[in-house]
Design a protein around this motif. Structure first.
Motif, PDB file in Angstrom:
ATOM      1  N   LYS A 156      42.042  83.704  16.148  1.00 32.97           N
ATOM      2  CA  LYS A 156      41.132  82.727  15.541  1.00 32.97           C
ATOM      3  C   LYS A 156      39.687  83.226  15.568  1.00 32.97           C
ATOM      4  N   GLU A 157      38.896  82.734  14.610  1.00 29.81           N
ATOM      5  CA  GLU A 157      37.475  83.096  14.583  1.00 29.81           C
ATOM      6  C   GLU A 157      36.752  82.436  15.748  1.00 29.81           C
ATOM      7  N   ASP A 158      35.964  83.222  16.458  1.00 21.65           N
ATOM      8  CA  ASP A 158      35.201  82.725  17.601  1.00 21.65           C
ATOM      9  C   ASP A 158      33.809  82.320  17.125  1.00 21.65           C
ATOM     10  N   ILE A 159      33.530  81.029  17.149  1.00 24.05           N
ATOM     11  CA  ILE A 159      32.265  80.496  16.621  1.00 24.05           C
ATOM     12  C   ILE A 159      31.408  79.987  17.764  1.00 24.05           C
ATOM     13  N   ILE A 160      30.120  80.341  17.751  1.00 20.81           N
ATOM     14  CA  ILE A 160      29.143  79.818  18.703  1.00 20.81           C
ATOM     15  C   ILE A 160      28.135  78.983  17.919  1.00 20.81           C
ATOM     16  N   PRO A 161      27.973  77.692  18.239  1.00 18.86           N
ATOM     17  CA  PRO A 161      27.026  76.847  17.498  1.00 18.86           C
ATOM     18  C   PRO A 161      25.623  77.428  17.510  1.00 18.86           C
ATOM     19  N   ALA A 162      24.888  77.183  16.429  1.00 12.85           N
ATOM     20  CA  ALA A 162      23.553  77.774  16.269  1.00 12.85           C
ATOM     21  C   ALA A 162      22.588  77.326  17.367  1.00 12.85           C
TER      22      ALA A 162
ATOM     23  N   ALA B 156      23.291  76.363  20.447  1.00 16.70           N
ATOM     24  CA  ALA B 156      23.856  76.433  21.793  1.00 16.70           C
ATOM     25  C   ALA B 156      23.119  77.449  22.658  1.00 16.70           C
ATOM     26  N   ASP B 157      23.158  77.225  23.962  1.00 16.91           N
ATOM     27  CA  ASP B 157      22.675  78.216  24.926  1.00 16.91           C
ATOM     28  C   ASP B 157      23.800  79.245  25.075  1.00 16.91           C
ATOM     29  N   LYS B 158      23.656  80.388  24.448  1.00 19.25           N
ATOM     30  CA  LYS B 158      24.771  81.325  24.297  1.00 19.25           C
ATOM     31  C   LYS B 158      25.292  81.840  25.631  1.00 19.25           C
ATOM     32  N   VAL B 159      24.393  82.110  26.584  1.00 17.93           N
ATOM     33  CA  VAL B 159      24.833  82.655  27.871  1.00 17.93           C
ATOM     34  C   VAL B 159      25.695  81.643  28.612  1.00 17.93           C
ATOM     35  N   LEU B 160      25.199  80.408  28.750  1.00 16.89           N
ATOM     36  CA  LEU B 160      25.947  79.377  29.464  1.00 16.89           C
ATOM     37  C   LEU B 160      27.183  78.945  28.679  1.00 16.89           C
ATOM     38  N   TYR B 161      27.075  78.962  27.358  1.00 17.23           N
ATOM     39  CA  TYR B 161      28.215  78.591  26.506  1.00 17.23           C
ATOM     40  C   TYR B 161      29.403  79.533  26.738  1.00 17.23           C
ATOM     41  N   VAL B 162      29.112  80.827  26.860  1.00 16.70           N
ATOM     42  CA  VAL B 162      30.168  81.807  27.109  1.00 16.70           C
ATOM     43  C   VAL B 162      30.610  81.778  28.569  1.00 16.70           C
ATOM     44  N   LEU B 163      29.669  81.505  29.468  1.00 17.96           N
ATOM     45  CA  LEU B 163      29.966  81.538  30.901  1.00 17.96           C
ATOM     46  C   LEU B 163      30.866  80.388  31.343  1.00 17.96           C
TER      47      LEU B 163
ATOM     48  N   ALA C  57      25.632  73.166  27.311  1.00  8.22           N
ATOM     49  CA  ALA C  57      25.273  74.349  26.528  1.00  8.22           C
ATOM     50  C   ALA C  57      25.702  74.244  25.069  1.00  8.22           C
ATOM     51  N   SER C  58      26.623  73.335  24.749  1.00  5.28           N
ATOM     52  CA  SER C  58      27.125  73.221  23.379  1.00  5.28           C
ATOM     53  C   SER C  58      26.121  72.591  22.429  1.00  5.28           C
ATOM     54  N   ASN C  59      25.100  71.920  22.981  1.00  3.98           N
ATOM     55  CA  ASN C  59      24.100  71.228  22.152  1.00  3.98           C
ATOM     56  C   ASN C  59      24.758  70.173  21.263  1.00  3.98           C
ATOM     57  N   ASN C  60      25.676  69.417  21.870  1.00  2.00           N
ATOM     58  CA  ASN C  60      26.410  68.375  21.161  1.00  2.00           C
ATOM     59  C   ASN C  60      26.412  67.129  22.037  1.00  2.00           C
ATOM     60  N   LYS C  61      25.995  66.004  21.484  1.00  2.00           N
ATOM     61  CA  LYS C  61      25.878  64.778  22.296  1.00  2.00           C
ATOM     62  C   LYS C  61      27.231  64.313  22.821  1.00  2.00           C
ATOM     63  N   TYR C  62      28.282  64.429  22.025  1.00  2.00           N
ATOM     64  CA  TYR C  62      29.608  64.021  22.486  1.00  2.00           C
ATOM     65  C   TYR C  62      30.083  64.922  23.629  1.00  2.00           C
ATOM     66  N   SER C  63      29.836  66.210  23.494  1.00  2.00           N
ATOM     67  CA  SER C  63      30.204  67.136  24.570  1.00  2.00           C
ATOM     68  C   SER C  63      29.436  66.824  25.839  1.00  2.00           C
ATOM     69  N   PHE C  64      28.143  66.515  25.693  1.00  2.00           N
ATOM     70  CA  PHE C  64      27.323  66.230  26.865  1.00  2.00           C
ATOM     71  C   PHE C  64      27.766  64.942  27.552  1.00  2.00           C
TER      72      PHE C  64
ATOM     73  N   HIS D 102      34.650  70.142  25.447  1.00  2.00           N
ATOM     74  CA  HIS D 102      34.992  71.376  24.729  1.00  2.00           C
ATOM     75  C   HIS D 102      35.083  71.177  23.218  1.00  2.00           C
ATOM     76  N   THR D 103      34.383  70.171  22.691  1.00  2.00           N
ATOM     77  CA  THR D 103      34.412  69.902  21.250  1.00  2.00           C
ATOM     78  C   THR D 103      33.981  71.125  20.437  1.00  2.00           C
ATOM     79  N   GLU D 104      32.950  71.823  20.888  1.00  2.00           N
ATOM     80  CA  GLU D 104      32.393  72.940  20.122  1.00  2.00           C
ATOM     81  C   GLU D 104      33.054  74.286  20.419  1.00  2.00           C
ATOM     82  N   TYR D 105      34.100  74.279  21.236  1.00  2.00           N
ATOM     83  CA  TYR D 105      34.742  75.544  21.596  1.00  2.00           C
ATOM     84  C   TYR D 105      35.935  75.827  20.696  1.00  2.00           C
TER      85      TYR D 105
END
Length: 340
Positions: free
Chosen positions: A63-69, A71-78, A138-145, A229-232
């Protein structure tokens, strides 16, 4: 060098076996869900669908691995890496058979005969909440937070009755060593007889710690789309999933070791039995018992409805923590009187 090589080999074997077990437990749960809901479940890939976990794994890899624009990329991956690392580390001290030095038995555990085994499992397992919180934030998504906020409150609350339910067992066994706890039950009866309330509290708290229904408030899709994990997507989402099932396996083994005698089987298999066949039998007995606990958790998931969040927190603080306190007090008094 020989000891180092042996340790590395055990780590590789146990970790790979654990991940294969997780993949097929997901398949089994899908079959259990289908049975409960009067449908067939996965049956197309391989004989009776037995290759479905391999197909799912390949799907996640491709599957394509997408990182939201935003997002905090380091923490998102960590975050998913922390999830899988902490749950696997907690499994490191779970014994599959007697491993005490000089016992002549095979060492079916990465770290044998650890004197603070239970304390280690709780300490490492509690770090898993950071994966959920970091993933949601880190996802920068209110539902995720919101899912991450729920999870932090839920996990902190249910860790209290989880830890207190084990203290009664520690008082009875006189040790934090998981192998000695099993040995103490082999000399008497299983601790579930002495500690039925503690066993119930431990199982309920363990399901809450694993974010399993009816305690999956951090990811309740009806309210939060998918939760923390909505944005993962792709393997990052799979790592969260694998971490959850690894935690289920760990708490199932702990339930058996703490309350159901571990590898002890009265009138059939005793702690004093030695030899290769006896050791293999003990591993099989422990695995079958743990599988029974896992099936019970699956049955609960597909039977009970989800709690509201206020009911979830009220159950922990108004019911389970007072029950755990009373159980611990009664156990301490009885142990003190009996051992005088």
């Amino acid at each position: 060098m020989a000891l180092f090589s042996s340790a590395i080999l055990k780590i590789v074997v146990i970790v790979l076996s654990l991940q294969v077990a997780v993949a097929y437990l997901i398949f089994i749960e899908r079959k259990v869900a289908a049975y409960v809901q009067d449908r067939i479940g996965p049956n197309r890939v391989g004989w009776h669908g037995l290759l479905q976990p391999i197909a799912d794994g390949l799907k996640f890899i491709l599957k394509e691995d997408i990182i939201p624009a935003g997002a905090d990329k380091v923490l998102y991956v960590l975050a998913p890496a922390i999830a899988i690392f902490t749950t696997t580390m907690a499994f490191a001290v779970v014994p599959f058979g007697p491993t005490s030095p000089g016992s002549g038995q095979a060492q079916f555990v990465i770290v044998p005969d650890m004197n603070i085994g239970i304390l280690y499992v709780f300490a490492v397992g509690s770090l898993a909440v950071y994966a959920v919180i970091l993933g949601g934030w880190a996802s920068n998504n209110k539902y995720s937070f919101l899912g991450a906020m729920r999870s932090s409150a839920q996990l902190v609350s249910y860790e209290i009755p989880l830890g207190m339910s084990v203290l009664g067992v520690v008082l009875l066994a006189g040790s934090l060593n998981l192998e000695r706890i099993v040995a103490a039950q082999a000399d008497r009866v299983w601790f579930v007889v002495y500690q039925p309330v503690a066993c119930f509290l431990f199982l309920v708290s363990a399901m809450a710690e694993s974010n399993r229904l009816p305690f999956d408030l951090p990811e309740s899709e009806q309210e939060l789309v998918g939760g923390y994990h909505t944005e993962y997507s792709a393997m990052k989402f799979a790592m969260f999933f694998l971490a959850e099932y690894t935690h289920v396996i760990t708490v199932s083994f702990l339930t058996v070791i703490l309350f159901f005698g571990g590898w002890d089987l009265p009138w059939v298999l005793s702690a004093g039995d030695t030899g290769l066949m006896a050791t293999i039998a003990k591993v099989v007995v422990l695995a079958v018992k743990a599988f029974g606990v896992i099936l019970f958790m699956m049955w609960v998931r597909w039977t009970l409805p989800r709690f509201r969040f206020d009911q979830l927190m009220g159950l922990a603080w108004k019911v389970m923590i007072p029950l755990a306190l009373v159980n611990l007090l009664v156990t301490a008094v009885v142990v003190h009187v009996v051992r005088r």
